[in-house]
Design an enzyme around this catalytic site. Structure first.
Site, short mmCIF file in Angstrom:
data_model
loop_
_atom_site.label_atom_id
_atom_site.label_comp_id
_atom_site.label_asym_id
_atom_site.label_seq_id
_atom_site.Cartn_x
_atom_site.Cartn_y
_atom_site.Cartn_z
N GLU A 241 19.24 73.46 2.39
CA GLU A 241 20.17 73.18 3.48
C GLU A 241 20.53 71.70 3.59
OE1 GLU A 241 21.38 75.79 4.23
OE2 GLU A 241 20.35 76.97 5.74
N HIS B 135 9.83 75.15 3.36
CA HIS B 135 10.26 76.46 2.88
C HIS B 135 9.06 77.38 2.83
CE1 HIS B 135 12.16 79.56 0.39
NE2 HIS B 135 13.29 79.07 0.88
N1 ACO Z 1 9.54 69.65 9.79
C1 ACO Z 1 8.32 69.39 10.31
N2 ACO Z 1 7.27 70.19 10.17
C2 ACO Z 1 7.45 71.32 9.49
C3 ACO Z 1 8.68 71.66 8.92
C4 ACO Z 1 9.76 70.78 9.09
N3 ACO Z 1 10.95 71.02 8.57
N4 ACO Z 1 8.55 72.86 8.30
C5 ACO Z 1 7.29 73.26 8.48
N5 ACO Z 1 6.62 72.33 9.20
C6 ACO Z 1 5.22 72.36 9.59
C7 ACO Z 1 4.99 73.26 10.80
O1 ACO Z 1 5.17 72.56 12.00
C8 ACO Z 1 3.56 73.69 10.58
O2 ACO Z 1 2.73 72.63 10.95
P1 ACO Z 1 1.31 72.91 11.68
O3 ACO Z 1 0.53 73.74 10.70
O4 ACO Z 1 0.78 71.55 11.91
O5 ACO Z 1 1.65 73.66 12.92
C9 ACO Z 1 3.46 73.83 9.06
O6 ACO Z 1 4.48 72.97 8.53
C10 ACO Z 1 3.70 75.25 8.57
O7 ACO Z 1 4.89 75.76 9.20
P2 ACO Z 1 5.28 77.29 9.20
O8 ACO Z 1 6.16 77.53 10.38
O9 ACO Z 1 4.07 78.17 9.07
O10 ACO Z 1 6.06 77.43 7.86
P3 ACO Z 1 7.04 78.59 7.50
O11 ACO Z 1 6.82 78.97 6.10
O12 ACO Z 1 6.99 79.70 8.49
O13 ACO Z 1 8.45 77.86 7.71
C11 ACO Z 1 10.65 77.12 7.54
C12 ACO Z 1 9.45 77.74 6.79
C13 ACO Z 1 11.03 78.05 8.69
C14 ACO Z 1 11.82 76.98 6.59
C15 ACO Z 1 10.24 75.74 8.09
O14 ACO Z 1 9.85 74.89 7.03
C16 ACO Z 1 11.31 75.09 8.95
O15 ACO Z 1 11.39 75.39 10.15
N6 ACO Z 1 12.18 74.18 8.35
C17 ACO Z 1 13.23 73.56 9.10
C18 ACO Z 1 14.44 74.48 9.20
C19 ACO Z 1 15.14 74.63 7.87
O16 ACO Z 1 15.33 73.70 7.11
N7 ACO Z 1 15.54 75.89 7.60
C20 ACO Z 1 16.21 76.26 6.35
C21 ACO Z 1 15.25 76.92 5.40
S1 ACO Z 1 16.00 77.26 3.83
C22 ACO Z 1 16.77 78.75 4.02
O17 ACO Z 1 16.31 79.63 4.72
C23 ACO Z 1 18.06 78.97 3.38
#
Ligand code: ACO
Length: 378
Positions: free
Chosen positions: A316, A261
Site C-alpha cells: 500500500e 503484513h
Molecule cells: N504499525 C505499527 N505497529 C504495527 C503495524 C504497523 N503498521 N502493524 C503491526 N503492528 C504491530 C501491532 O501493533 C502488534 O504489536 P503488539 O504485539 O506490540 O501489540 C504487532 O505488530 C502484531 O500486529 P498484528 O495486528 O497481530 O498483525 P497482523 O498480522 O494482524 O496485521 C496488518 C497485519 C493488519 C496488515 C497490520 O500490519 C497493519 O495494521 N498494518 C497497517 C495497515 C496496512 O498497511 N494495511 C495494508 C495491508 S496490505 C493489504 O492488505 C493489501
C-alpha cells in the site's frame, strides 16, 4: 476453566485456532502463492517480477485459464473487455446520482449491486470491466463532470485513465497503471478473496461473491490503507518532522499505514515493483524522495519499537504514490485496488465454483452451558 466473559467454558472436542486464522490452510488453489519468508509472490508458476512486464489482460488470461467456459487469450480478453465496458456504461443509467452521499468505494459497491447474478453475460468479464467504468464515472461526478463513454478498442488500463481524465494519457502513466493492476491482481487467500470464496461456495453467484470481496477490501487493515498513506505523508509535511511525527504516532499506539503484513516477514515484493513503476513517472521525483525518507525512518522505528515482530513496507505504501501520480483522487484508491484484485476474485470464484465445497467451519462456544446439560462441540 473460565472464559474472557467470566463464565465456565464448556469442554469442546475441536482444536483451538488463532483468532485471525494465522497459518490455517483453508483452501487449495492453482492460482497464487505467497511465500512470506522469502518475500515471493507466484501466480500460476510465474514470479511477480516477470509478470510485472505483462499487460493486465495477459494476467487475466493466465488466471482464468481452464476456468472459463471457452478458452480466452490476451487478445480475445482485450476485445471482450472492451465490449463489456460498453455494456457496463449502459447500466450506469439513473444509478449514478444515488451514489452522491457515499464514499467512493461505497458508491462502487452500490453500482456493482445492480448487476444481477442471473444476467446473461459472461460474469467474470463484466465484473472486471465494470469497476473502471463505474469508478471513473464516480470520480468525474464528484468534480461535476459527465461520465466519459468507454473506447472498446483500448486496453483496460488505457481506457480507465481516458475515462477518468477525458483524454488519452501518455504511455508512461498507462504503463504504470497497467503494472499496478497486474501487481495487485491476486495474492493468495487474503481477507477479501477468502470472503469471495466463502460466498461462492454457497452458489450465490459471481457478482454477489465479488461484492462481498469488495466489502472486505474496504477496511483500512486491507485495501483501505493507501489513502491514509498519503494523509500520513501530508501530515508529516517536511523531512525535519519525519522522526518526531512517526515517534509520536507510535507512542500513541497508532499503526503506520503501509507497513506490516500478516504473511510477509520480509519486504512485500509488490512494494518494489511499484516503487520502480513510480520512479519512471516523470513528475514523481520530490515526492518519491520524501516517501523514501519516511519509509526508511518508519522501518528503523518499527524495528526499535516492535523488535519481536518484523514489520516491513507493504504494497500500500507505493500504491499511494503510483495512483496519485496517474491522477486518481485518494478517496478512490480502494476502487482502483478493486479494479486489479477483481482479476483474482473472479478467478477464485470460478475455481471455487468448479472444485470447492460449501465452506462451513465451526466456532468454539465460550458462553455459559445450560444447567445440567453439558455442551458438545457444534
Ligand atoms: N504499525 C505499527 N505497529 C504495527 C503495524 C504497523 N503498521 N502493524 C503491526 N503492528 C504491530 C501491532 O501493533 C502488534 O504489536 P503488539 O504485539 O506490540 O501489540 C504487532 O505488530 C502484531 O500486529 P498484528 O495486528 O497481530 O498483525 P497482523 O498480522 O494482524 O496485521 C496488518 C497485519 C493488519 C496488515 C497490520 O500490519 C497493519 O495494521 N498494518 C497497517 C495497515 C496496512 O498497511 N494495511 C495494508 C495491508 S496490505 C493489504 O492488505 C493489501
Amino acid at each position: 476453566m473460565t472464559n474472557v466473559h467470566g463464565s465456565a467454558t464448556p469442554a469442546l472436542a475441536i482444536d483451538h485456532t488463532p483468532a485471525g486464522l494465522d497459518n490455517v490452510v483453508a483452501a487449495e488453489t492453482l492460482l497464487s502463492h505467497v511465500d512470506g519468508l522469502a518475500g515471493r509472490l507466484i501466480l500460476r508458476g510465474y514470479d511477480l517480477d516477470r509478470l510485472a512486464h505483462w499487460s493486465f489482460e495477459a494476467v487475466l488470461a493466465l488466471l482464468w485459464d481452464g476456468f472459463t467456459p471457452e478458452a480466452l487469450d490476451e487478445t480475445t480478453i482485450r476485445a471482450q473487455l472492451g465490449a463489456a465496458r460498453q455494456h457496463a456504461f449502459s447500466l450506469l443509467g439513473d444509478l449514478l446520482p444515488a451514489t452522491d452521499a457515499l464514499a467512493s468505494v461505497e458508491a462502487l459497491r452500490l453500482l456493482l449491486s445492480a448487476l444481477a447474478d442471473t444476467e446473461e453475460q459472461a460474469h467474470h468479464l463484466l465484473a472486471v470491466a465494470a469497476v473502471p467504468v463505474f469508478t471513473a464515472a464516480i470520480i468525474r461526478r464528484r468534480k461535476g463532470e459527465a461520465p466519459v463513454a468507454p473506447d472498446a478498442r483500448l486496453g483496460l488500463a488505457a481506457d480507465f485513465l481516458r475515462m477518468l481524465h477525458g483524454v488519452e494519457v501518455d504511455a508512461t502513466k498507462l504503463r504504470a497503471l497497467d503494472t499496478y493492476l497486474v501487481t495487485v491482481a491476486d495474492h493468495g487467500l487474503n481477507a477479501s478473496t477468502f470472503t469471495a470464496r466463502v460466498i461462492a461456495s454457497t452458489k450465490a453467484g459471481l457478482f454477489s461473491s465479488v461484492i462481498g470481496g469488495l466489502c472486505a477490501l474496504k477496511g483500512p487493515l486491507h485495501g483501505g490503507a493507501p489513502g491514509p498513506v498519503l494523509d500520513m505523508l501530508d501530515a508529516i509535511g517536511e523531512e525535519s518532522r519525519i522522526h518526531p511525527w512517526l515517534t509520536e504516532a507510535l507512542s500513541r499506539g497508532e499503526r503506520l499505514m503501509g507497513f506490516g503484513h500478516r504473511i510477509y516477514r520480509v519486504r512485500d515484493p509488490r512494494a518494489d515493483v511499484l516503487k520502480h513503476a513510480v520512479a519512471k513517472l516523470r513528475d514523481g521525483g520530490g515526492r518519491i524522495r520524501f516517501a523514501e525518507a519516511v519509509e526508511a525512518e518508519a522501518l528503523a522505528l518499527l524495528a526499535e519499537k516492535k523488535p519481536l515482530r518484523p514489520l516491513q513496507t507493504n504494497v500500500e505504501f507505493y500504491t499511494a504514490l503510483v495512483l496519485e501520480a496517474v491522477g486518481f483522487p485518494r478517496d478512490s484508491f480502494t476502487n482502483v485496488f478493486a479494479a486489479g484484485r477483481m482479476a483474482g476474485w473472479t478467478a477464485h470464484v470460478l475455481e471455487q465454483e468448479q472444485t470447492g465445497r460449501l465452506i462451513r467451519p465451526q466456532s468454539r462456544y465460550i458462553g455459559p452451558a445450560p444447567e445440567g446439560a453439558p455442551v458438545a462441540a457444534e
